[in-house]
Design an enzyme around this catalytic site. Structure first.
Site, mmCIF file in Angstrom:
data_model
loop_
_atom_site.group_PDB
_atom_site.id
_atom_site.type_symbol
_atom_site.label_atom_id
_atom_site.label_comp_id
_atom_site.label_asym_id
_atom_site.label_seq_id
_atom_site.Cartn_x
_atom_site.Cartn_y
_atom_site.Cartn_z
ATOM 1 N N HIS A 1 -39.129 16.891 44.239
ATOM 2 C CA HIS A 1 -37.910 17.175 43.492
ATOM 3 C C HIS A 1 -37.091 18.309 44.120
ATOM 4 O O HIS A 1 -37.351 19.485 43.842
ATOM 5 C CB HIS A 1 -38.264 17.587 42.055
ATOM 6 C CG HIS A 1 -38.716 16.468 41.191
ATOM 7 N ND1 HIS A 1 -37.855 15.735 40.395
ATOM 8 C CD2 HIS A 1 -39.952 15.946 40.986
ATOM 9 C CE1 HIS A 1 -38.542 14.818 39.736
ATOM 10 N NE2 HIS A 1 -39.810 14.922 40.077
ATOM 11 N N GLU B 1 -34.050 19.105 43.297
ATOM 12 C CA GLU B 1 -33.225 19.729 42.248
ATOM 13 C C GLU B 1 -33.991 20.814 41.502
ATOM 14 O O GLU B 1 -33.384 21.692 40.881
ATOM 15 C CB GLU B 1 -32.688 18.658 41.280
ATOM 16 C CG GLU B 1 -33.627 18.174 40.201
ATOM 17 C CD GLU B 1 -34.694 17.194 40.668
ATOM 18 O OE1 GLU B 1 -35.440 16.681 39.816
ATOM 19 O OE2 GLU B 1 -34.789 16.938 41.898
ATOM 20 N N CYS C 1 -37.988 10.890 43.027
ATOM 21 C CA CYS C 1 -39.150 10.594 42.188
ATOM 22 C C CYS C 1 -39.016 9.204 41.546
ATOM 23 O O CYS C 1 -39.083 8.213 42.251
ATOM 24 C CB CYS C 1 -39.364 11.704 41.162
ATOM 25 S SG CYS C 1 -41.025 11.678 40.442
#
Length: 224
Positions: free
Chosen positions: A202, A204, A85
Site C-alpha cells: 500500500h 497510500e 492490493c
C-alpha cells in the site's frame, strides 16, 4: 489532473487514497462503480479493500463490473491506471495485467511492513526512485501471492515489467523476506504498457510523515 478512485462494495482504502493523492496536489474523486467513469478523468486508481467480500476469488466479482470495460478502454487510450492490493487483484482478474494473486503461502491474513526493492526505475510508478533502492511499505492481504506461468514470468522479466520485489532491509531477495510466497518475490508488475500497473503493498499508507513515512509517495507521483 483528475483521478477517479473507484469504489466497489467492500472497498475500504478509497478515502485513504484520495487523501494521499491530495497531499501531492492531485485532485481525486470517489466514483461508485455503477455510475461509470467521468468523461474528464485523467487517471484511475482501483483501491484496496475486500470488494464483494472476496466472494469466489479476491477481485473476481469487481472485475466483471461494467466500469472495468471503461477502465480498459481509457487505459488503451493512455491514461494511468494503478491497482493497489484488492485493486491489484481486480486488475489481474480484468486482464489489465498478467498473472494472478492467490492465497498467501501461510494461508492467513497478513498485516505488516515489508521491504521492497525497485526493479525498474524507468516506469511512471518508479521514476522517483533509483533502481535497486529499498523502500518500506505495509501489506494487508490474505490473497497476495503472485502466481504466473514460468514462460510468462520469463517474458515479464525480460521486458522489465517487474516493478518491485520483496526483499530484506539490505535489498536481498530471500525466501524469508517474501511474506506471501509470491513467485520470484514479485510485489508489483506493469501491463503491456507501463502506464498500467498493479501492486500488493500500500503506497497510500506511507505517503505522509504523520502516518509513518513517505516511501510510497513516489508511486502516487506518477499521477503528477
Amino acid at each position: 489532473m483528475s483521478v477517479a478512485v473507484i469504489q466497489f462494495g467492500g472497498s475500504n482504502c478509497d478515502r485513504d487514497t484520495v487523501q494521499a493523492l491530495a497531499s501531492i496536489g492531485v485532485s481525486a474523486e470517489l466514483v461508485w462503480h455503477e455510475d461509470g467513469l467521468p468523461a474528464d478523468v485523467d487517471g484511475v486508481v482501483l483501491p484496496g479493500g475486500f470488494s464483494y467480500g472476496d466472494f469466489l476469488r479476491a477481485g473476481a466479482m469487481a472485475a466483471q463490473s461494467p466500469i472495468m470495460d471503461e477502465v480498459r478502454e481509457r487505459a488503451r487510450e493512455g491514461i494511468p491506471v494503478l491497482g493497489i492490493c484488492n485493486g491489484a487483484q481486480i486488475g489481474c482478474e480484468a486482464s489489465l495485467t498478467p498473472g494472478a494473486f492467490t492465497t498467501n503461502e501461510s494461508a492467513r491474513f497478513q498485516c505488516e511492513h515489508v521491504y521492497l526493492r525497485v526493479e525498474n526505475a524507468e516506469t511512471p510508478w518508479t521514476r522517483q526512485y533509483d533502481e535497486g533502492e529499498v523502500i518500506e511499505l505495509p501489506i494487508a492481504h490474505g490473497e497476495g501471492r503472485f502466481e504466473i506461468g514460468d514462460e510468462r514470468l520469463e517474458a515479464l522479466e525480460a521486458d522489465d515489467r517487474i516493478l518491485f520485489r520483496y526483499c530484506d532491509a539490505e535489498g536481498n531477495v530471500t525466501p524469508e523476506a517474501n511474506p506471501n510466497g509470491s513467485k520470484h518475490a514479485v510485489a508489483g508488475v506493469t501491463g503491456d504498457r507501463d502506464h498500467i500497473a498493479v501492486m500488493m503493498p500500500h503506497p497510500e499508507r506511507m505517503s505522509l510523515p504523520d502516518i509513518g513515512g513517505t516511501d510510497g509517495r513516489g508511486v502516487l507521483e506518477a499521477f503528477v
